[in-house]
Design a protein around this motif. Structure first.
Motif, PDB file in Angstrom:
ATOM      1  N   ASN A 101      13.471   7.237 -74.290  1.00 36.42           N
ATOM      2  CA  ASN A 101      14.146   8.222 -73.452  1.00 36.42           C
ATOM      3  C   ASN A 101      13.706   9.603 -73.898  1.00 36.42           C
ATOM      4  O   ASN A 101      13.119   9.769 -74.961  1.00 36.42           O
ATOM      5  CB  ASN A 101      15.674   8.051 -73.622  1.00 36.42           C
ATOM      6  N   PRO A 104      17.857  14.090 -76.028  1.00 37.97           N
ATOM      7  CA  PRO A 104      19.022  14.951 -75.776  1.00 37.97           C
ATOM      8  C   PRO A 104      19.486  15.579 -77.076  1.00 37.97           C
ATOM      9  O   PRO A 104      19.063  15.184 -78.154  1.00 37.97           O
ATOM     10  CB  PRO A 104      20.066  13.955 -75.252  1.00 37.97           C
ATOM     11  N   TRP A 266       9.297   7.474 -69.904  1.00 34.29           N
ATOM     12  CA  TRP A 266      10.643   7.610 -69.339  1.00 34.29           C
ATOM     13  C   TRP A 266      10.671   8.470 -68.072  1.00 34.29           C
ATOM     14  O   TRP A 266      11.737   8.652 -67.482  1.00 34.29           O
ATOM     15  CB  TRP A 266      11.564   8.229 -70.385  1.00 34.29           C
ATOM     16  N   GLU A 274      13.530  13.541 -59.205  1.00 31.70           N
ATOM     17  CA  GLU A 274      14.431  14.067 -60.242  1.00 31.70           C
ATOM     18  C   GLU A 274      15.448  15.063 -59.696  1.00 31.70           C
ATOM     19  O   GLU A 274      16.357  15.478 -60.401  1.00 31.70           O
ATOM     20  CB  GLU A 274      13.599  14.729 -61.341  1.00 31.70           C
ATOM     21  N   LYS A 280      18.296  11.321 -58.567  1.00 33.48           N
ATOM     22  CA  LYS A 280      18.459  12.250 -59.695  1.00 33.48           C
ATOM     23  C   LYS A 280      19.495  11.769 -60.702  1.00 33.48           C
ATOM     24  O   LYS A 280      19.559  12.272 -61.814  1.00 33.48           O
ATOM     25  CB  LYS A 280      18.829  13.638 -59.179  1.00 33.48           C
ATOM     26  N   PHE A 281      20.327  10.795 -60.278  1.00 31.78           N
ATOM     27  CA  PHE A 281      21.334  10.261 -61.201  1.00 31.78           C
ATOM     28  C   PHE A 281      20.784   9.117 -62.061  1.00 31.78           C
ATOM     29  O   PHE A 281      21.484   8.589 -62.921  1.00 31.78           O
ATOM     30  CB  PHE A 281      22.556   9.777 -60.416  1.00 31.78           C
ATOM     31  N   ILE A 282      19.561   8.696 -61.769  1.00 42.59           N
ATOM     32  CA  ILE A 282      18.966   7.616 -62.572  1.00 42.59           C
ATOM     33  C   ILE A 282      18.518   8.172 -63.917  1.00 42.59           C
ATOM     34  O   ILE A 282      17.751   9.144 -63.975  1.00 42.59           O
ATOM     35  CB  ILE A 282      17.770   6.969 -61.835  1.00 42.59           C
ATOM     36  N   SER A 283      18.974   7.552 -64.970  1.00 40.37           N
ATOM     37  CA  SER A 283      18.632   8.009 -66.322  1.00 40.37           C
ATOM     38  C   SER A 283      17.149   7.763 -66.614  1.00 40.37           C
ATOM     39  O   SER A 283      16.578   6.767 -66.154  1.00 40.37           O
ATOM     40  CB  SER A 283      19.492   7.249 -67.334  1.00 40.37           C
ATOM     41  N   PRO A 284      16.521   8.671 -67.385  1.00 37.92           N
ATOM     42  CA  PRO A 284      15.122   8.411 -67.798  1.00 37.92           C
ATOM     43  C   PRO A 284      14.971   7.060 -68.504  1.00 37.92           C
ATOM     44  O   PRO A 284      13.935   6.415 -68.387  1.00 37.92           O
ATOM     45  CB  PRO A 284      14.829   9.573 -68.755  1.00 37.92           C
ATOM     46  N   PHE A 285      16.017   6.644 -69.228  1.00 43.68           N
ATOM     47  CA  PHE A 285      15.965   5.342 -69.893  1.00 43.68           C
ATOM     48  C   PHE A 285      15.826   4.206 -68.861  1.00 43.68           C
ATOM     49  O   PHE A 285      15.092   3.242 -69.079  1.00 43.68           O
ATOM     50  CB  PHE A 285      17.238   5.143 -70.729  1.00 43.68           C
ATOM     51  N   TRP A 287      14.407   4.478 -65.881  1.00 47.13           N
ATOM     52  CA  TRP A 287      13.027   4.509 -65.378  1.00 47.13           C
ATOM     53  C   TRP A 287      12.097   3.760 -66.337  1.00 47.13           C
ATOM     54  O   TRP A 287      11.225   2.996 -65.922  1.00 47.13           O
ATOM     55  CB  TRP A 287      12.539   5.957 -65.211  1.00 47.13           C
TER      56      TRP A 287
END
Length: 341
Positions: A101, A104, A266, A274, A280-285, A287
């Motif tokens: 990911n 953050p 990710w 995005e 846009k609510f899909i987490s990079p993790f 993906w």
């Protein structure tokens, strides 16, 4: 002192979380494979243990745990015992540098979604993947069985043949990213995935990955119609389970590396995804996981579709076709990168 303790605690927590997630995915990858293959063959697959057979991996694990552990007469007991561990440990260690990911911020500074990011990450993975082959070769030799020995020798020859091509297929990506760090390679694909510029390398990587993990059509080391079960013919119980875990963990790590090196890691497939709903609510993790499972599905699909190659065809494909193409791809990529820069 307190800061050091927190830092160590965060690292230990990351290791535990990564191991738990990987082993969970390994268990349920076996379930997914059985289900997908059963659908391809117009049958139901596991259905009896839990709803739609969802508890089947747990039942399989318990069965292997309580099975009698048999050591064949005449076997080298020490090497026979440690060989499955030699295969499993390198497969799990490789996940230490996979970036799952984007980073953050957290209460203890920056909490990275990976255990570590070393500047020789690609070399680290290639080195540890080579060690895993020793577990197969030693297990085949120590079993005191002609089937196991032949399976181990086949696996060693196969790994040597296709590891060269796999390494060369990655060189083009390294030249473009100008780095061996998995995180920096992912960030270098912010605008364009490397598969757009390295399609030949991606195909070579996937074929080499199939051969390195002994998957169809390259499963000659365990060809059941010729060698019973190859190098693990004489294994049972938890030692057999370790080989099984190593094979599926290797499948996941090959898919993860493919997602990082060629499919942007990710990052979303397109930038506009995005910012628009609901993507846009899909987490990079998520993906990243979708890309990994896309490659894993391809591995399973091939198992249900293509026949096994003959051994001479396997060697011819590796040495006479794929290796020259890999050299040409590296040379062309180097010239283009030099010209552009």
């Amino acid at each position: 002192m307190a800061e050091t303790f927190i830092h160590l605690a965060v690292i230990l927590l990351q290791i535990v979380v990564v191991l738990a997630v990987v082993l969970g995915h390994v268990a349920y990858l076996t379930y997914a494979e059985r289900k997908i293959l059963s659908f391809m063959q117009d049958r139901l697959g596991p259905m009896e243990v839990g709803p739609h057979g969802l508890l089947q991996p747990i039942a399989d694990g318990l069965k292997l745990f309580f099975k009698e552990d048999i050591v064949p007469a005449g076997a080298n007991k020490f090497i026979f015992s440690i060989a499955p561990i030699i295969s499993l440990v390198p497969a799990l260690i490789g996940f230490a540098i996979i970036p799952f990911n984007e980073s953050p911020t957290g209460p203890a500074g920056i909490i990275h979604p990976y255990i570590t990011d070393i500047n020789i990450g690609v070399l680290y993975i290639l080195a540890f993947s080579s060690v895993g082959a020793y577990g197969i070769l030693l297990g085949g030799w120590a079993s005191n069985s002609k089937y196991a020995l032949l399976g181990g020798l086949r696996s060693a020859a196969q790994v040597i043949s296709y590891e060269l091509t796999m390494g060369l297929s990655i060189v083009g990506v390294i030249l473009m990213a100008q780095s061996l760090s998995m995180v920096e390679i992912t960030l270098a694909q912010k605008d364009h995935w490397f598969i757009l510029f390295q399609p030949v390398a991606f195909v070579l990587y996937i074929i080499s990955g199939l051969a390195e993990t002994n998957r169809l059509p390259f499963d000659l080391p365990e060809a059941e119609s010729e060698l019973v079960a190859g190098w693990f013919t004489e294994y049972s119980g938890m030692r057999f389970a370790f080989y099984f875990l190593a094979e599926y963990a290797n499948m996941i790590i090959v898919s993860s590396i493919g997602a990082v090196l060629f499919l942007g890691g990710w990052q979303a497939p397109f930038h506009f995804l995005e910012v628009i709903s609901p993507f846009k609510f899909i987490s990079p993790f998520i993906w990243f996981i979708l890309k990994v499972y896309f490659i894993l599905f391809f591995f399973i699909w091939l198992r249900g579709t293509v026949p096994r190659l003959r051994y001479d065809q396997l060697m011819k494909l590796g040495w006479k076709i794929m290796l020259p193409i890999a050299f040409i791809n590296v040379a062309v990529t180097a010239l283009v990168v030099y010209w552009v820069n």
